[in-house]
Design a protein around this motif. Structure first.
Motif, PDB file in Angstrom:
ATOM      1  N   LYS A 155       0.772  -1.477   0.122  1.00  0.00           N
ATOM      2  CA  LYS A 155       0.114  -0.168   0.039  1.00  0.00           C
ATOM      3  C   LYS A 155       0.830   1.272  -0.046  1.00  0.00           C
ATOM      4  CE  LYS A 155      -3.578  -2.202   2.712  1.00  0.00           C
ATOM      5  NZ  LYS A 155      -4.388  -2.416   4.026  1.00  0.00           N
ATOM      6  N   ILE A 156       0.825   2.030  -1.011  1.00  0.00           N
ATOM      7  CA  ILE A 156       1.538   3.185  -1.155  1.00  0.00           C
ATOM      8  C   ILE A 156       0.630   4.557  -1.159  1.00  0.00           C
ATOM      9  CG2 ILE A 156       3.277   4.437  -2.883  1.00  0.00           C
ATOM     10  CD1 ILE A 156       3.843   1.899  -3.979  1.00  0.00           C
ATOM     11  N   THR A 157       0.963   5.520  -0.376  1.00  0.00           N
ATOM     12  CA  THR A 157       0.384   6.664  -0.320  1.00  0.00           C
ATOM     13  C   THR A 157       1.052   7.899  -1.314  1.00  0.00           C
ATOM     14  OG1 THR A 157       1.648   7.604   1.584  1.00  0.00           O
ATOM     15  CG2 THR A 157      -0.387   6.201   1.808  1.00  0.00           C
ATOM     16  N   VAL A 158       0.234   8.662  -1.518  1.00  0.00           N
ATOM     17  CA  VAL A 158       0.951   9.887  -2.365  1.00  0.00           C
ATOM     18  C   VAL A 158       0.282  11.188  -2.340  1.00  0.00           C
ATOM     19  CG1 VAL A 158       1.940   8.523  -4.341  1.00  0.00           C
ATOM     20  CG2 VAL A 158      -0.388   9.400  -4.501  1.00  0.00           C
ATOM     21  N   ASP A 159       0.457  12.578  -2.560  1.00  0.00           N
ATOM     22  CA  ASP A 159      -0.348  13.736  -2.586  1.00  0.00           C
ATOM     23  C   ASP A 159      -0.971  13.843  -3.995  1.00  0.00           C
ATOM     24  OD1 ASP A 159       1.715  16.064  -2.922  1.00  0.00           O
ATOM     25  OD2 ASP A 159       2.369  13.883  -2.584  1.00  0.00           O
ATOM     26  N   ALA A 160      -2.264  13.785  -4.015  1.00  0.00           N
ATOM     27  CA  ALA A 160      -2.931  13.628  -5.225  1.00  0.00           C
ATOM     28  C   ALA A 160      -2.356  14.764  -6.278  1.00  0.00           C
ATOM     29  CB  ALA A 160      -4.483  13.619  -4.943  1.00  0.00           C
ATOM     30  N   GLY A 161      -2.074  14.440  -7.729  1.00  0.00           N
ATOM     31  CA  GLY A 161      -1.747  15.372  -8.665  1.00  0.00           C
ATOM     32  C   GLY A 161      -0.391  15.737  -8.591  1.00  0.00           C
ATOM     33  N   VAL A 167       4.739   9.343 -10.668  1.00  0.00           N
ATOM     34  CA  VAL A 167       5.761   8.417 -10.699  1.00  0.00           C
ATOM     35  C   VAL A 167       5.351   7.000 -10.079  1.00  0.00           C
ATOM     36  CG1 VAL A 167       8.023   7.612  -9.722  1.00  0.00           C
ATOM     37  CG2 VAL A 167       7.589   9.774 -10.622  1.00  0.00           C
ATOM     38  N   ALA A 168       4.678   7.054  -9.080  1.00  0.00           N
ATOM     39  CA  ALA A 168       3.834   5.846  -8.396  1.00  0.00           C
ATOM     40  C   ALA A 168       2.950   5.253  -9.176  1.00  0.00           C
ATOM     41  CB  ALA A 168       3.589   6.003  -7.057  1.00  0.00           C
ATOM     42  N   THR A 169       2.276   5.791  -9.936  1.00  0.00           N
ATOM     43  CA  THR A 169       1.462   5.187 -10.787  1.00  0.00           C
ATOM     44  C   THR A 169       2.043   4.407 -11.878  1.00  0.00           C
ATOM     45  OG1 THR A 169      -0.399   7.028 -10.246  1.00  0.00           O
ATOM     46  CG2 THR A 169      -0.632   5.594 -12.400  1.00  0.00           C
ATOM     47  N   ARG A 170       3.030   5.205 -12.301  1.00  0.00           N
ATOM     48  CA  ARG A 170       3.771   4.548 -13.658  1.00  0.00           C
ATOM     49  C   ARG A 170       4.626   3.381 -13.236  1.00  0.00           C
ATOM     50  NH1 ARG A 170       8.555   7.705 -16.845  1.00  0.00           N
ATOM     51  NH2 ARG A 170       9.093   5.859 -18.089  1.00  0.00           N
ATOM     52  N   LEU A 171       5.291   3.595 -12.071  1.00  0.00           N
ATOM     53  CA  LEU A 171       6.273   2.455 -11.619  1.00  0.00           C
ATOM     54  C   LEU A 171       5.799   1.540 -10.774  1.00  0.00           C
ATOM     55  CD1 LEU A 171       9.551   4.681 -10.931  1.00  0.00           C
ATOM     56  CD2 LEU A 171       8.740   3.465 -13.128  1.00  0.00           C
ATOM     57  N   CYS A 172       4.569   1.594 -10.137  1.00  0.00           N
ATOM     58  CA  CYS A 172       3.990   0.735  -9.283  1.00  0.00           C
ATOM     59  C   CYS A 172       2.540   0.627  -9.697  1.00  0.00           C
ATOM     60  CB  CYS A 172       4.042   0.962  -7.840  1.00  0.00           C
ATOM     61  SG  CYS A 172       5.887   1.538  -7.253  1.00  0.00           S
ATOM     62  N   PRO A 173       2.294   0.147 -10.751  1.00  0.00           N
ATOM     63  CA  PRO A 173       0.866   0.143 -11.163  1.00  0.00           C
ATOM     64  C   PRO A 173       0.109  -1.262 -10.291  1.00  0.00           C
ATOM     65  CG  PRO A 173       2.391  -0.817 -12.937  1.00  0.00           C
ATOM     66  CD  PRO A 173       3.084  -0.156 -11.948  1.00  0.00           C
ATOM     67  N   LYS A 174       0.752  -1.990 -10.040  1.00  0.00           N
ATOM     68  CA  LYS A 174       0.167  -3.258  -9.266  1.00  0.00           C
ATOM     69  C   LYS A 174       0.198  -2.894  -7.838  1.00  0.00           C
ATOM     70  CE  LYS A 174       2.621  -6.702 -12.307  1.00  0.00           C
ATOM     71  NZ  LYS A 174       3.378  -7.935 -12.462  1.00  0.00           N
ATOM     72  N   ALA A 175       0.655  -1.901  -7.357  1.00  0.00           N
ATOM     73  CA  ALA A 175       0.415  -1.634  -6.011  1.00  0.00           C
ATOM     74  C   ALA A 175      -0.783  -0.915  -5.854  1.00  0.00           C
ATOM     75  CB  ALA A 175       1.651  -0.889  -5.405  1.00  0.00           C
ATOM     76  N   GLN A 176      -1.321  -1.007  -4.355  1.00  0.00           N
ATOM     77  CA  GLN A 176      -2.289  -0.384  -3.789  1.00  0.00           C
ATOM     78  C   GLN A 176      -1.898   1.196  -3.832  1.00  0.00           C
ATOM     79  OE1 GLN A 176      -4.995  -2.317  -0.899  1.00  0.00           O
ATOM     80  NE2 GLN A 176      -3.461  -3.955  -1.088  1.00  0.00           N
ATOM     81  N   ILE A 177      -2.393   2.157  -4.536  1.00  0.00           N
ATOM     82  CA  ILE A 177      -2.123   3.539  -4.258  1.00  0.00           C
ATOM     83  C   ILE A 177      -3.279   4.254  -3.561  1.00  0.00           C
ATOM     84  CG2 ILE A 177      -1.225   5.551  -5.411  1.00  0.00           C
ATOM     85  CD1 ILE A 177      -0.042   3.887  -7.530  1.00  0.00           C
ATOM     86  N   SER A 178      -3.092   4.831  -2.591  1.00  0.00           N
ATOM     87  CA  SER A 178      -4.037   5.873  -1.966  1.00  0.00           C
ATOM     88  C   SER A 178      -3.546   7.415  -2.169  1.00  0.00           C
ATOM     89  CB  SER A 178      -4.245   5.661  -0.637  1.00  0.00           C
ATOM     90  OG  SER A 178      -4.632   4.292  -0.363  1.00  0.00           O
ATOM     91  N   ARG A 179      -4.561   8.332  -2.739  1.00  0.00           N
ATOM     92  CA  ARG A 179      -4.190   9.690  -2.830  1.00  0.00           C
ATOM     93  C   ARG A 179      -4.907  10.524  -1.728  1.00  0.00           C
ATOM     94  NH1 ARG A 179      -4.540   6.603  -7.408  1.00  0.00           N
ATOM     95  NH2 ARG A 179      -3.015   6.782  -9.040  1.00  0.00           N
TER      96      ARG A 179
END
Length: 282
Positions: A155-161, A167-179
């Motif tokens: 589970k990876i977190t990022v600040d939206a936009g 980068v997380a969306t591109r390099l870790c597309p299989k992970a669970q990304i929370s914005r």
């Protein structure tokens, strides 16, 4: 007898004819072009920049006094001084910074990574410095590569936009990304155990961990993926403003100004060059 009305009509017709024949000056026959950013700055004697509160060492706003600090504030002050204009600071967010440029609310925003998506709508300066993408991971996670983070169980977190979102969306597309709306909210999710890691650029991760080591541990996933930190500009046909800033940046890089303001503001939040991960440079 010719009336005044007939005289006015005749004069108007003559002027129209001259304009059509190209005999009237462009200032008389054409509507003035829209004012460029550079011309507006010179006319108003004000340089409008965007700044993000709580983003030290880039930007930092003192809650008690309302005073701004940070190396991009110092850099902007030096630029305004060179232009002999007043610096006007407009608070924004990373997510809204591009929109503010497009809406002509700001003249420049320092601290943007030149992503292809952003390049569709705004212009960029030459690089100010290099910035690697890192993870603030919960202690003991044990993941060191982008491939290891790219896992459905992570589970990876990022600040939206933000650039780290892209980068997380591109390099870790299989992970669970929370914005999340803000960097701090994304960090809290990791600290409270709701996520495994936060993707964030090195300059911010170093600062956050220095303030609160309990957030997690710094990981620079391999292979190292770095980007540049640049200034963004509202897109316009006239490139005088962008070209001026590029010349100013290159000149002051040679004089050592850029490096000195970065190091000074890193030290202000307790970070030295020794804290930077091996193999990663400004």
């Amino acid at each position: 007898m010719i009336s005044r009305r007939n005289i006015a009509t005749a004069i108007g017709a003559t002027a129209a004819g001259l304009a059509a024949a190209g005999l009237v000056s462009s200032a008389q026959a054409q509507t003035p072009a829209a004012e460029t950013t550079f011309d507006r700055i010179r006319r108003t004697k004000k340089l409008r920049i965007g700044a993000v509160a709580g983003a030290a060492p880039y930007y930092n706003k003192d809650i008690a006094t309302g005073q701004w600090g940070g190396f991009y504030i110092d850099l902007s002050k030096a630029l305004a001084e060179e232009l002999e204009v007043e610096l006007e600071i407009i608070e924004t967010t990373w997510g809204n910074s591009v929109l503010d440029l497009q809406a002509n609310k700001t003249d420049i925003f320092f601290g943007l990574n030149p992503t292809p998506k952003r390049a569709l709508v705004i212009d960029f300066s030459v690089p100010v410095f290099n910035n690697a993408f890192t993870m603030i991971a919960k202690k003991g996670l044990g993941k060191k590569t982008w491939d290891e983070f790219n896992n459905p169980a992570v589970k990876i977190t990022v600040d939206a936009g933000s650039s780290q979102d892209q980068v997380a969306t591109r390099l870790c597309p299989k992970a669970q990304i929370s914005r999340f709306k803000a960097v701090d909210e994304a960090a809290t999710a990791v600290m409270t155990g709701r996520a495994d890691a936060q993707c964030i650029v090195m300059m911010l991760s170093l600062t956050m961990l220095k303030k609160n080591p309990q957030l997690g541990e710094l990981v620079v996933p391999t292979p190292v993926f770095a980007t540049t930190s640049n200034a963004g500009f509202r897109r316009e046909a006239d490139k005088t403003w962008r070209d001026y800033v590029n010349t100013w940046l290159e000149f002051n890089r040679g004089l050592g100004l850029i490096r000195s303001v970065i190091i000074k503001n890193m030290e202000a939040v307790g970070i030295t060059e020794a804290d930077m991960p091996a193999g990663v440079t400004l």
